[in-house]
Structure formats: structure tokens, C-alpha cells
Design a protein around this motif. Structure first.
Motif, mmCIF file in Angstrom:
data_model
loop_
_atom_site.group_PDB
_atom_site.id
_atom_site.type_symbol
_atom_site.label_atom_id
_atom_site.label_comp_id
_atom_site.label_asym_id
_atom_site.label_seq_id
_atom_site.Cartn_x
_atom_site.Cartn_y
_atom_site.Cartn_z
ATOM 1 N N THR A 32 -0.002 -1.641 -12.206
ATOM 2 C CA THR A 32 0.389 -1.042 -10.924
ATOM 3 C C THR A 32 1.804 -0.470 -10.951
ATOM 4 O OG1 THR A 32 1.351 -3.083 -9.967
ATOM 5 C CG2 THR A 32 -1.043 -2.778 -9.756
ATOM 6 N N ARG A 45 5.250 2.701 1.390
ATOM 7 C CA ARG A 45 6.370 2.670 0.443
ATOM 8 C C ARG A 45 7.510 3.608 0.823
ATOM 9 N NH1 ARG A 45 2.521 2.985 -4.931
ATOM 10 N NH2 ARG A 45 1.077 1.340 -4.243
ATOM 11 N N GLN A 46 7.227 4.614 1.607
ATOM 12 C CA GLN A 46 8.275 5.540 2.033
ATOM 13 C C GLN A 46 9.320 4.863 2.913
ATOM 14 O OE1 GLN A 46 6.531 8.624 4.440
ATOM 15 N NE2 GLN A 46 5.391 7.179 5.701
ATOM 16 N N VAL A 77 0.845 -1.196 0.000
ATOM 17 C CA VAL A 77 0.000 0.000 0.000
ATOM 18 C C VAL A 77 0.883 1.250 0.000
ATOM 19 C CG1 VAL A 77 -1.970 -1.114 1.091
ATOM 20 C CG2 VAL A 77 -0.198 -0.067 2.512
ATOM 21 N N LYS A 78 0.374 2.296 -0.582
ATOM 22 C CA LYS A 78 1.156 3.500 -0.849
ATOM 23 C C LYS A 78 1.788 4.095 0.409
ATOM 24 C CE LYS A 78 0.836 7.828 -3.460
ATOM 25 N NZ LYS A 78 1.835 7.436 -4.477
ATOM 26 N N GLU A 79 1.035 4.091 1.517
ATOM 27 C CA GLU A 79 1.549 4.758 2.714
ATOM 28 C C GLU A 79 2.757 4.057 3.325
ATOM 29 O OE1 GLU A 79 -2.432 2.740 3.924
ATOM 30 O OE2 GLU A 79 -1.592 3.832 2.208
ATOM 31 N N SER A 103 7.140 5.460 -9.663
ATOM 32 C CA SER A 103 7.193 6.868 -9.276
ATOM 33 C C SER A 103 7.517 7.016 -7.798
ATOM 34 C CB SER A 103 5.852 7.536 -9.597
ATOM 35 O OG SER A 103 5.854 8.885 -9.165
ATOM 36 N N ASP A 104 6.920 6.163 -6.965
ATOM 37 C CA ASP A 104 7.189 6.223 -5.526
ATOM 38 C C ASP A 104 8.608 5.763 -5.205
ATOM 39 O OD1 ASP A 104 4.737 7.277 -4.925
ATOM 40 O OD2 ASP A 104 3.809 5.356 -4.419
ATOM 41 N N GLU A 142 2.844 3.840 -11.038
ATOM 42 C CA GLU A 142 2.753 4.544 -9.754
ATOM 43 C C GLU A 142 3.815 4.032 -8.778
ATOM 44 O OE1 GLU A 142 -0.801 5.705 -6.729
ATOM 45 O OE2 GLU A 142 -0.259 3.586 -6.801
ATOM 46 N N TYR A 143 4.037 2.718 -8.767
ATOM 47 C CA TYR A 143 5.043 2.151 -7.871
ATOM 48 C C TYR A 143 6.426 2.686 -8.224
ATOM 49 C CZ TYR A 143 7.315 -1.483 -4.992
ATOM 50 O OH TYR A 143 8.045 -2.166 -4.037
#
Length: 296
Positions: free
Chosen positions: A240, A219-220, A215-217, A246-247, A243-244
Motif C-alpha cells: 500500500t 488523504r488530501q 481511504v484515498k479521498e 504518491s498522495d 500509492e500512499y
């Protein structure tokens, strides 16, 4: 075109199977669509043999190979299902410190193909550990359809905790050099991405094969370098990736992505007709080189 086992099967059949295998199409609809191909002249026997696994094909390293030793180990998983179990494969006559690789199966439990992947890693000089998410239900049942249904019935959060516990357990192996890699396929590819994201110190390198991101939150948190393998025809997972990626760039994660031409989701799995020998071997040599670079 690369060497494949499905030259005479329409691509649509592999796409339908992928949807069925990942719960996006029920069995009745899947069989109805295959029936449409039968009406066009394909036999159901041909289609079934192309789409369903034949694990007699998936043994590149024998379980009694003298260069390895294999055993089963249980471990505590207090935040998961209480106890986990995995297939541990070590180089024979193990001495000194070696890197460890966690091997994570698809969405159907610890089948013979994944066990063979663990043996391949041990043959290449790593300590490999392949947990079975289905252990709380008695383990892989010997049938992929049943295994898939069993895994789908389980609590995903607890399964994730079981794999975290497996990583923490195997990191304590007395012959560990202190570095842990993870390689996974399909659901296992997702789990590699998840383990890299849930705790930045859990793994030192990850190789997700056609896996969706965490989940995006989360990935940081990713710090471990990633080697990402994707298949050209795998529209579901590939959607998918932008976006992945890019993160990953935004969080300065070291990564390399390889897109394998004319390959299907599951192209590394040599028990099915999605297998692409040339692309699978290329990806595997890249995987071994990556682990040798990052873990030794």
C-alpha cells in the motif's frame, strides 16, 4: 543479520501468522500449514512459542516505576460506542505543560505490550493515553486470539469514532501544552493515518508502525508530519505504500519513511518472536526524537 528471536523458524510461518492474525486465513488453514512444518521436523511447541505472544517479555517500564503514575479514564464517545476507556500514564509529580501522545493498539485490544509502550512514553517525559477499542465489550480479555475475534466483531466506523473521541478528550488534559501526537501499531498504525486524514487539526504529528493508509479521498486533509515505520518482510502493508507516498507528496505532507531490513510486521512488539531488538530500538529512538521535535 540483526538480533532476533526466530533464527530457526522459517519465514513462511511468520507470513502465515500475519495472514491469520489479519483475517486473511482461517485458524484451521493456519494450523494445517504449521502441521506441514511439524512433518519437516519442527515441533508444534517451538512454533507456538515463536508465534504467540509472551507478555512477560513486554515490560520495559514497570507499572509501579516511581517516575510515572498510571490510571484508567473513561470518556464520552457520542458518535461511537457511547463511552470509551483508556490507560493514562503521566510523569510522576506532574507540573507545567507537556505534549501528549495517543497510543493505539493492534487489532486485539489494549494488551500488556501497548500499556508498556504508554509507560515508556511517560518515562520519556510525555503524557500518554492508550484507549481500548474493546471497552464496549468489557475490555481486552487477556488473550490475543479472543481479543482479535472481539475487535473483528465490532463496527469499524464506531471504533474509529471512539479514537477520534479519545483524541479530543486527551487534548483537554489540564497539563497539555496544546500539541497531540499519535503512535500506533498494525491496526493502530492505520488509525494514526486515519486520524491525520479525517481532521487536519486533530493531531500534530503521527507515527504509524506498519499501518495501512486511510481511504484515498481523505488523504488530501493530512497536514500533520508523519514518521512512517515499515518492515522489509511485511508484503501486505508494503504493497500500500507506493500509492500512499504518491498522495503524501501530491498534498505536500512532510513525511519520512524508514524501511527496516529483514524485519517482520510487528518487529517492535517485544512479546513475540517477530521482535527485532536492534530495529525496534532504532525505530523507537527515531520516534522519541520526532515527537520531541514536533510536539515540544
Amino acid at each position: 543479520m540483526t538480533e532476533q528471536r526466530h533464527n530457526h523458524i522459517p519465514q513462511e510461518a511468520f507470513d502465515w501468522y500475519d495472514e491469520y492474525a489479519h483475517g486473511l486465513m482461517d485458524r484451521r488453514t493456519f494450523m494445517k500449514k504449521l502441521g506441514g512444518l511439524v512433518a519437516l521436523g519442527y515441533s508444534m511447541a517451538m512454533l507456538s512459542s515463536a508465534l504467540l505472544p509472551n507478555y512477560a517479555l513486554a515490560e520495559q517500564v514497570s507499572f509501579n516505576d516511581p517516575d510515572i503514575k498510571a490510571s484508567y479514564k473513561t470518556f464520552d464517545s457520542f458518535k461511537g460506542h457511547g463511552e470509551g476507556k483508556g490507560y493514562l500514564v503521566e510523569p510522576a509529580n506532574l507540573t507545567g505543560k507537556l505534549p501528549i501522545v495517543l497510543v493505539i493498539h493492534e487489532n486485539r485490544g489494549l494488551n500488556p505490550y501497548i500499556k508498556d509502550v504508554a509507560r515508556r512514553l511517560a518515562k520519556a517525559g510525555f503524557i500518554a493515553f492508550a484507549p481500548d477499542a474493546l471497552h464496549p465489550l468489557g475490555g481486552y480479555p487477556g488473550n490475543d486470539d479472543e481479543g482479535r475475534a472481539m475487535q473483528r466483531s465490532m463496527d469499524k466506523q464506531k471504533i474509529q469514532q471512539d479514537f477520534i473521541a479519545a483524541a479530543e478528550y486527551i487534548k483537554r488534559h489540564p497539563n497539555s501544552n496544546g500539541k497531540l501526537g499519535a503512535v500506533g501499531f498494525c491496526f493502530g498504525g492505520y488509525m494514526v493515518n486515519y486520524l491525520a486524514a479525517v481532521d487536519s487539526k486533530l493531531i500534530n504529528a503521527g507515527v504509524p508502525y506498519y499501518g495501512t493508509p486511510a481511504v484515498k479521498e481523505l488523504r488530501q486533509n493530512i497536514k500533520a508530519p508523519l514518521l512512517v515505520h515499515l518492515a522489509e518482510f511485511d508484503k501486505r502493508v508494503n504493497a500500500t505504500w507506493p500509492e500512499y507516498e504518491s498522495d503524501l507528496k501530491a498534498h505536500q505532507v512532510p513525511y519520512t519513511m524508514h524501511m527496516y531490513e529483514q524485519a517482520n510486521h510487528g518487529f517492535h512488539n517485544d512479546s513475540t518472536s517477530r521482535y527485532d531488538e536492534k530495529q525496534a530500538e532504532l525505530s523507537w529512538q527515531r520516534t522519541l526524537a520526532f515527537f520531541n521535535e514536533q510536539l515540544i
